[in-house]
Design an enzyme around this catalytic site. Structure first.
Site, PDB file in Angstrom:
ATOM      1  N   GLU A 109       0.826  -1.261   0.089  1.00  0.00           N
ATOM      2  CA  GLU A 109      -0.054   0.077   0.106  1.00  0.00           C
ATOM      3  C   GLU A 109       0.879   1.205   0.281  1.00  0.00           C
ATOM      4  OE1 GLU A 109      -3.619   2.013   2.665  1.00  0.00           O
ATOM      5  OE2 GLU A 109      -2.453   0.191   3.331  1.00  0.00           O
ATOM      6  N   GLU A 168     -12.451   2.124   4.524  1.00  0.00           N
ATOM      7  CA  GLU A 168     -11.368   2.628   5.341  1.00  0.00           C
ATOM      8  C   GLU A 168     -11.713   4.071   5.564  1.00  0.00           C
ATOM      9  OE1 GLU A 168      -7.213   0.862   6.516  1.00  0.00           O
ATOM     10  OE2 GLU A 168      -7.342   2.586   4.808  1.00  0.00           O
TER      11      GLU A 168
END
Length: 256
Positions: free
Chosen positions: A143, A240
């Site tokens: 990520e 998220e």
């Protein structure tokens, strides 16, 4: 329309962690993700997943001392053995939870560590993790995170993440593209997703500014969801974000 997974580290925090699975299912989610499962037994979490017929979509490899501000250890040369132990722990949990994807957080590069040293360490660690995970049919994603929220985070843009994937050269290593983080770091979301689509293994969302639910900020999510569909993406998008006024109250965007 994409499949949405509730990130239980950020949604439904009105409830204790183990009660969030039921809340997510009741709200219409079929998949869940979260930062880490390691404070709970894998068996306990697996029972909640089975009870509520939820798919465990994703969680992170162990990332150091989160409470003390660490945000990953994969780029730190002195933490290689700890990283490898974390990979083994993640495999145990992933197998118990039926989870086919785990995320690696590179971490913050400390002063005194060169970019070259950090990059070499990260490549070696990603190679090790990808090799171990492929033995269990588990995908690894890396990520990129914005450096406004986490100053010094080593992997912070799409080009860098994709270059790492190319250098490691493992078919089960892919890119976790977080729309919120990349809106801050590079913008041009649709074209960037299109450019790197073949490398993307997971998506996450939040609006900007504020990191709240879609519709609270500047990102045109109705357009972006249609665009992502048009690319042929059939994976999950992790929600998220920090609810602006409670999780359930802010789910209107998903119902639309």
């Amino acid at each position: 329309m994409p499949k949405f997974a509730a990130n239980l580290s950020m949604l439904f925090t009105e409830y204790p962690f183990m009660a969030r699975f039921a809340a997510a299912k009741k709200a219409g989610f079929d998949g869940v993700e979260y930062l880490f499962p390691y404070d709970f037994s894998a068996q306990e979490i697996a029972q909640e997943l089975e009870k509520h017929q939820l798919t465990q979509v994703l969680f992170n490899l162990p990332a150091g001392d989160w409470g003390q501000g660490e945000r990953g250890i994969a780029c730190l040369p002195e933490r290689v053995e700890e990283f490898r132990s974390g990979v083994e722990q993640a495999i145990v949990y992933a197998k118990a939870l039926g989870c086919r994807k785990v995320n690696c957080l590179a971490g913050k590069k400390p002063e005194g560590l060169s970019d070259e040293q950090a990059n070499t360490t990260l490549i070696n660690n990603l190679t090790y993790a990808a090799n171990r995970l492929t033995e269990h049919d588990i995908e690894l994603v890396i990520e990129a995170i914005n450096t406004r929220d986490i100053p010094g985070f080593f992997v912070n843009n799409s080009k860098q993440a994709v270059e790492l994937i190319k250098q490691v050269g493992r078919s089960n290593l892919r890119y976790q593209y977080d729309i919120y983080h990349m809106q801050i770091m590079e913008g041009d979301l649709a074209k960037t997703i299109e450019r790197y689509f073949q490398f993307i293994g997971h998506l996450q969302l939040a609006d900007n500014p504020g990191r709240h639910e879609p519709g609270t900020g500047e990102i045109n999510y109705p357009f972006l969801f249609k665009f992502i569909d048009a690319q042929g993406y059939d994976g999950w998008i992790g929600c998220e974000y920090v609810p602006a006024n409670g999780t359930e109250a802010g789910l209107g965007w998903m119902n639309k």
